[in-house]
Design an enzyme around this catalytic site. Sequence first.
Site, short mmCIF file in Angstrom:
data_model
loop_
_atom_site.label_atom_id
_atom_site.label_comp_id
_atom_site.label_asym_id
_atom_site.label_seq_id
_atom_site.Cartn_x
_atom_site.Cartn_y
_atom_site.Cartn_z
CD GLU A 1 11.48 -13.25 2.02
OE1 GLU A 1 12.19 -13.18 3.02
OE2 GLU A 1 10.56 -12.45 1.79
NE ARG B 1 3.94 4.01 2.08
CZ ARG B 1 2.93 3.18 1.82
NH1 ARG B 1 1.87 3.18 2.59
NH2 ARG B 1 3.00 2.36 0.80
N GLY C 1 5.23 -10.74 -5.63
CA GLY C 1 5.75 -9.90 -4.55
C GLY C 1 4.77 -9.53 -3.46
CB SER D 1 3.87 -11.41 2.75
OG SER D 1 2.87 -10.49 3.14
CG HIS E 1 -4.80 -2.35 -0.28
ND1 HIS E 1 -3.77 -3.18 0.09
CD2 HIS E 1 -5.95 -3.07 -0.07
CE1 HIS E 1 -4.27 -4.36 0.48
NE2 HIS E 1 -5.58 -4.31 0.38
P1 OAD Z 1 4.58 -7.42 2.41
O1 OAD Z 1 5.60 -6.48 2.96
O2 OAD Z 1 3.70 -8.14 3.38
O3 OAD Z 1 5.30 -8.52 1.53
C1 OAD Z 1 6.22 -8.17 0.55
C2 OAD Z 1 6.56 -9.39 -0.26
O4 OAD Z 1 7.45 -8.99 -1.29
C3 OAD Z 1 7.28 -10.49 0.54
O5 OAD Z 1 6.65 -11.73 0.29
C4 OAD Z 1 8.70 -10.48 -0.01
O6 OAD Z 1 9.26 -11.78 -0.08
C5 OAD Z 1 8.46 -9.96 -1.42
N1 OAD Z 1 9.64 -9.30 -2.03
C6 OAD Z 1 10.65 -8.64 -1.44
N2 OAD Z 1 11.54 -8.20 -2.36
C7 OAD Z 1 11.06 -8.59 -3.56
C8 OAD Z 1 11.51 -8.46 -4.92
N3 OAD Z 1 12.64 -7.82 -5.21
N4 OAD Z 1 10.75 -8.98 -5.91
C9 OAD Z 1 9.60 -9.64 -5.62
N5 OAD Z 1 9.12 -9.80 -4.37
C10 OAD Z 1 9.83 -9.29 -3.36
O7 OAD Z 1 3.73 -6.58 1.34
P2 OAD Z 1 2.30 -6.90 0.74
O8 OAD Z 1 2.07 -8.36 0.65
O9 OAD Z 1 2.16 -6.09 -0.49
O10 OAD Z 1 -1.95 -2.78 3.06
O11 OAD Z 1 1.37 -6.31 1.86
C11 OAD Z 1 -0.02 -6.39 1.67
C12 OAD Z 1 -0.69 -5.21 2.35
O12 OAD Z 1 -0.27 -5.14 3.72
C13 OAD Z 1 -0.28 -3.86 1.78
O13 OAD Z 1 -1.03 -3.51 0.64
C14 OAD Z 1 -0.53 -2.94 2.92
C15 OAD Z 1 0.08 -3.76 4.01
O14 OAD Z 1 -0.28 -3.51 5.30
C16 OAD Z 1 -2.44 -1.63 3.58
O15 OAD Z 1 -1.75 -0.68 3.89
C17 OAD Z 1 -3.93 -1.66 3.70
#
Ligand code: OAD
Length: 236
Positions: free
Chosen positions: A211, A61, A183, A185, A115
């Site tokens: 989404e 990463r 961005g 989820s 995080h």
């Molecule tokens: P997710 O992978 O759960 O969600 C990513 C989000 O980004 C989704 O809602 C997609 O629809 C959106 N997305 C995708 N492409 C995009 C774009 N071009 N522009 C805008 N949005 C876009 O990631 P997070 O919600 O960040 O924690 O995940 C939260 C936490 O879960 C992370 O910080 C990590 C993970 O496990 C730890 O590692 C503790």
Amino acid sequence: MHFSPQDRLFVLTGAGISAESGLATFRGSGGLWNGHRVEEVATPEAWDANRELVWRFYSQRRRDALAAEPNAAHKALAKIEQLLAKTDPANFYLCTQNVDDLHERAGSHRIHHMHGSLFESRCSRCNQPFSDQSFYEDPNNLPSCKICAAPIRPHIVWFGEIPLDMDAIYRELNRASILLVVGTSGSVYPAAGFVHIANQRNIRTVYVGPEEPLNIDAFDEVILGTATEALPALFD
Ligand code: OAD
């Protein structure tokens, strides 16, 4: 989206804002949690069981993030910070769940990585974080603390650990007039709950992403579009 000089903007970003810089999100097809089991690389138990695997995951990463560049969405947030800071630097606060450094490289200043940070490590016993861009991929050469010899770990908040400086985050959220979420989820707490706190305080809430997030019902406005399409236009 128009701002008045009195507005106080609290921004929460997730992996989606870095997607168009080429960094994988966590969930969904092609996501990091598709190729890896969370329990194997992102929990204290994973660290105790297999430090080599954990360091291989975070070293990769680090490589990916070093090769990535900030995109138009990161830059739009840096620009709006600059604008709001003319009235008062405290009128902008960026809380990110991301561990990459693309917000900083785009020029953001008031930023908090709840995080943790990919480019910091810390001793698992002394706990003092330090800058670190190294790759630890050789199982015979994993890092250890020069002072106490305990293993050095990534400065990342794993599942089951408490996000960093929640007091400061809630202080900033409580004084905001707008919560802009980009961005993410809406599946990982406490960040997924910020919108509920904002609702209790009558703070205007806006979501941007392609989404619908899991907590969509809690937002006043939802702008469906990618971060680089939607954010620069939002601040025009
Ligand atoms: P997710 O992978 O759960 O969600 C990513 C989000 O980004 C989704 O809602 C997609 O629809 C959106 N997305 C995708 N492409 C995009 C774009 N071009 N522009 C805008 N949005 C876009 O990631 P997070 O919600 O960040 O924690 O995940 C939260 C936490 O879960 C992370 O910080 C990590 C993970 O496990 C730890 O590692 C503790």
